[in-house]
Design a protein around this motif. Structure first.
Motif, mmCIF file in Angstrom:
data_model
loop_
_atom_site.group_PDB
_atom_site.id
_atom_site.type_symbol
_atom_site.label_atom_id
_atom_site.label_comp_id
_atom_site.label_asym_id
_atom_site.label_seq_id
_atom_site.Cartn_x
_atom_site.Cartn_y
_atom_site.Cartn_z
ATOM 1 N N CYS A 288 0.867 -1.183 0.000
ATOM 2 C CA CYS A 288 0.000 0.000 0.000
ATOM 3 C C CYS A 288 0.890 1.214 0.000
ATOM 4 N N CYS A 289 0.309 2.397 -0.047
ATOM 5 C CA CYS A 289 1.122 3.614 0.016
ATOM 6 C C CYS A 289 1.657 3.779 1.434
ATOM 7 N N PRO A 290 2.965 3.755 1.657
ATOM 8 C CA PRO A 290 3.507 3.838 3.013
ATOM 9 C C PRO A 290 3.299 5.199 3.669
ATOM 10 N N PHE A 291 2.943 6.201 2.855
ATOM 11 C CA PHE A 291 2.751 7.543 3.411
ATOM 12 C C PHE A 291 1.316 7.759 3.910
ATOM 13 N N HIS A 292 0.404 6.822 3.637
ATOM 14 C CA HIS A 292 -1.017 7.083 3.907
ATOM 15 C C HIS A 292 -1.343 7.384 5.377
ATOM 16 N N PRO A 293 -0.622 6.814 6.403
ATOM 17 C CA PRO A 293 -0.975 7.184 7.781
ATOM 18 C C PRO A 293 -0.673 8.640 8.127
ATOM 19 N N ARG A 294 0.180 9.292 7.317
ATOM 20 C CA ARG A 294 0.587 10.667 7.610
ATOM 21 C C ARG A 294 -0.025 11.669 6.630
ATOM 22 N N CYS A 295 -0.794 11.164 5.661
ATOM 23 C CA CYS A 295 -1.272 12.005 4.561
ATOM 24 C C CYS A 295 -2.627 12.625 4.884
ATOM 25 N N SER A 296 -2.764 13.929 4.629
ATOM 26 C CA SER A 296 -4.035 14.634 4.894
ATOM 27 C C SER A 296 -5.054 14.410 3.778
ATOM 28 N N ARG A 297 -4.603 13.804 2.647
ATOM 29 C CA ARG A 297 -5.505 13.592 1.513
ATOM 30 C C ARG A 297 -5.686 12.102 1.225
ATOM 31 N N VAL A 298 -5.545 11.286 2.256
ATOM 32 C CA VAL A 298 -5.601 9.844 2.097
ATOM 33 C C VAL A 298 -6.983 9.385 1.626
ATOM 34 N N MET A 299 -6.991 8.361 0.746
ATOM 35 C CA MET A 299 -8.219 7.739 0.267
ATOM 36 C C MET A 299 -8.181 6.251 0.617
ATOM 37 N N GLU A 300 -9.288 5.578 0.466
ATOM 38 C CA GLU A 300 -9.371 4.176 0.850
ATOM 39 C C GLU A 300 -8.408 3.311 0.045
ATOM 40 N N LEU A 311 3.391 9.404 -15.282
ATOM 41 C CA LEU A 311 4.198 10.390 -15.990
ATOM 42 C C LEU A 311 3.375 11.637 -16.255
ATOM 43 N N LEU A 312 3.946 12.791 -15.934
ATOM 44 C CA LEU A 312 3.275 14.082 -16.120
ATOM 45 C C LEU A 312 4.124 14.973 -17.016
ATOM 46 N N ASP A 313 3.500 16.008 -17.553
ATOM 47 C CA ASP A 313 4.212 17.006 -18.368
ATOM 48 C C ASP A 313 5.030 16.340 -19.470
ATOM 49 N N GLU A 314 4.363 15.473 -20.236
ATOM 50 C CA GLU A 314 4.993 14.775 -21.363
ATOM 51 C C GLU A 314 6.213 13.958 -20.935
ATOM 52 N N GLY A 315 6.113 13.379 -19.740
ATOM 53 C CA GLY A 315 7.166 12.491 -19.267
ATOM 54 C C GLY A 315 8.327 13.173 -18.591
ATOM 55 N N SER A 316 8.297 14.511 -18.467
ATOM 56 C CA SER A 316 9.425 15.224 -17.860
ATOM 57 C C SER A 316 9.432 15.102 -16.341
ATOM 58 N N ARG A 317 8.325 14.651 -15.772
ATOM 59 C CA ARG A 317 8.272 14.437 -14.333
ATOM 60 C C ARG A 317 7.358 13.260 -14.037
ATOM 61 N N SER A 318 7.494 12.674 -12.857
ATOM 62 C CA SER A 318 6.674 11.532 -12.490
ATOM 63 C C SER A 318 6.286 11.637 -11.020
ATOM 64 N N VAL A 319 5.192 10.955 -10.658
ATOM 65 C CA VAL A 319 4.723 10.936 -9.289
ATOM 66 C C VAL A 319 4.012 9.615 -9.044
ATOM 67 N N SER A 320 4.163 9.077 -7.853
ATOM 68 C CA SER A 320 3.464 7.853 -7.466
ATOM 69 C C SER A 320 2.449 8.217 -6.393
ATOM 70 N N CYS A 321 1.225 8.485 -6.829
ATOM 71 C CA CYS A 321 0.171 8.904 -5.908
ATOM 72 C C CYS A 321 -1.181 8.651 -6.570
ATOM 73 N N TRP A 322 -2.131 8.118 -5.786
ATOM 74 C CA TRP A 322 -3.461 7.831 -6.331
ATOM 75 C C TRP A 322 -4.235 9.086 -6.688
ATOM 76 N N LEU A 323 -3.785 10.247 -6.245
ATOM 77 C CA LEU A 323 -4.465 11.498 -6.597
ATOM 78 C C LEU A 323 -4.388 11.769 -8.093
ATOM 79 N N TYR A 324 -3.421 11.153 -8.772
ATOM 80 C CA TYR A 324 -3.196 11.450 -10.180
ATOM 81 C C TYR A 324 -3.528 10.276 -11.089
ATOM 82 N N LYS A 325 -4.288 9.306 -10.598
ATOM 83 C CA LYS A 325 -4.588 8.147 -11.438
ATOM 84 C C LYS A 325 -5.440 8.531 -12.646
#
Length: 329
Positions: A288-300, A311-325
Motif C-alpha cells: 500500500c502507500c507507506p505515506f497514507h498514515p501521515r497524509c491529509s488527503r488519504v483515500m481508501e 508520468l506528467l508534463d509529457e514524461g518530464s516528471r513523475s509521481v506515485s500517488c493515487w491522486l493522479y490516477k
C-alpha cells in the motif's frame, strides 16, 4: 552532448535480512543521470537515499545486505555484473563518493599525502613524485592554503571544513565522470557549508562531472540541483526538475517537506509546519502507500494498493500517488 546519459538505474532493489524480517531499504528505484547534471536525492532519514548510492558503488555489506534486483548501467555495462577487477577500476576512478564524515573516511594514522598519492597512482599510473605533485595541485584547487606543506599533515591537523575539502580533492583527483556526495555538509556550520557547496559546483563545472547529491536539506537542493528525486520508504515518490519541485510539488509528501522549510517572507512568530507521525518501519511493508498514515488527503485505495508511477508534463516528471490516477487514464 548535453543530454547524454552517463548512468541508468533501473528497478534497483536492495534488501537487508534481519532477525525481525526483511528490510526493503531500496525497492524498485529507477532514475537517469545526464552528463554534467546535478541530481538531488532528498527525503527523511531512513528513506533509502544512502543505500541507493552505496548500491551504485557495490558497497553494500553482505551479510546482512544484498542487491536482489535491478540494473545499473555505466558506459554500457551493468555495474551489478562487474567482476572485482572492473569494480576496482570503477571506484574512485570513474565514480567517486564523498561520505558524510571525513574523519571516519580518512585514515588517522596516515598522512594526507599518502592517502591522496595512493589513489592517484592506483588509477592514473603516475610515479610517486608526479602523483604527489598532482595531490598538491588538487589541494590548492579546493582552497587549502600552503598546500605543499599541508599535504604532509595528518587528518586530525585539519579542521572539519578542511577535511571535507581533502575528501573532495581525493574524490576529484582522478577526474571521475560521476561524483556522489552523501550529505557532504552535515557536520559543518552554515558558513562553511556554503563554501563547500560553492566549491563542489565550481569543480564539477571545471571537470565536467555529473553529480548525485544526497541530502535532506531542501535549501541545498534549491541552490545546486537540476533535477530532484524525492524518496520515501525505499521508493522514489516524485521526480521533477528543480523549478517544478518547488513551484508545483505534486506528491503530498513533497508538499509537506517544502512547507516545513522556514521562509523569510512569512510572518514572524508563526508556527513551523511539520508532517504528522513518523516514517514507517520498512520491515515487511504491506503493498500500500507507506505515506497514507501521515497524509491529509488519504483515500481508501491508498490503504490497500501501492500507486503506479504516473508520468506528467509529457514524461518530464513523475509521481506515485493515487491522486493522479485519472491523469494516467
Amino acid at each position: 552532448m548535453k543530454d547524454e546519459l552517463v548512468l541508468q538505474v533501473k528497478g534497483l532493489q536492495t534488501y537487508f535480512k534481519t532477525d525481525d524480517g526483511m528490510v526493503k531499504a531500496v525497492d524498485d528505484v529507477s532514475f537517469n543521470l545526464k552528463k554534467g547534471q546535478t541530481l538531488g536525492i532528498v527525503g527523511e532519514s531512513g528513506s533509502g537515499k544512502s543505500v541507493t548510492n552505496l548500491s551504485i558503488m557495490r558497497l553494500i555489506p553482505s551479510p546482512p545486505g544484498r542487491i536482489v534486483g535491478g540494473e545499473i548501467y555505466f558506459e554500457g555495462k551493468d555495474i551489478l555484473k562487474m567482476n572485482n577487477e572492473e569494480l576496482r577500476d570503477l571506484r574512485g576512478n570513474k565514480i567517486s563518493m564523498i561520505f558524510q564524515d571525513p574523519m571516519t573516511c580518512l585514515n588517522p594514522f596516515l598522512k594526507v599525502s599518502t592517502q591522496l598519492v595512493e589513489t592517484i597512482r592506483l588509477h592514473q599510473g603516475l610515479g610517486k613524485k608526479d602523483a604527489k605533485a598532482k595531490a598538491v595541485e588538487m589541494l590548492s584547487r579546493v582552497g587549502i592554503p600552503a598546500a605543499e606543506r599541508r599535504v604532509d599533515n595528518y587528518p586530525h591537523q585539519f579542521s572539519g571544513g578542511m577535511r571535507q575539502r581533502v575528501m573532495i580533492a581525493m574524490a576529484l583527483s582522478c577526474n571521475p565522470q560521476i561524483l556522489i556526495a552523501d550529505e557532504p555538509t552535515t557536520a559543518l556550520d552554515v558558513t562553511i557549508q556554503a563554501q563547500i557547496l560553492e566549491l563542489m559546483l565550481k569543480l564539477a563545472a571545471d571537470f565536467g562531472t555529473s553529480t548525485i547529491l544526497i541530502t535532506h536539506d531542501l535549501g541545498v537542493v534549491a541552490g545546486m540541483c537540476d533535477e530532484v528525486c524525492v524518496m520515501y520508504a525505499g521508493k522514489i515518490v516524485e521526480r521533477a526538475g528543480n523549478d517544478d519541485i518547488f513551484d508545483d510539488p505534486k506528491h503530498p509528501y513533497t508538499q509537506g517537506l517544502i512547507k516545513s522549510v522556514p521562509r523569510m517572507d512569512d510572518e514572524q512568530g508563526g508556527k513551523l509546519f511539520s508532517i504528522e507521525g513518523q516514517p514507517p518501519n520498512v520491515i515487511d511493508l504491506p503493498d500500500c502507500c507507506p505515506f497514507h498514515p501521515r497524509c491529509s488527503r488519504v483515500m481508501e485505495i491508498c490503504k490497500n494498493k501501492y500507486p503506479k508511477q504516473i508520468l506528467l508534463d509529457e514524461g518530464s516528471r513523475s509521481v506515485s500517488c493515487w491522486l493522479y490516477k485519472d491523469e494516467e487514464e
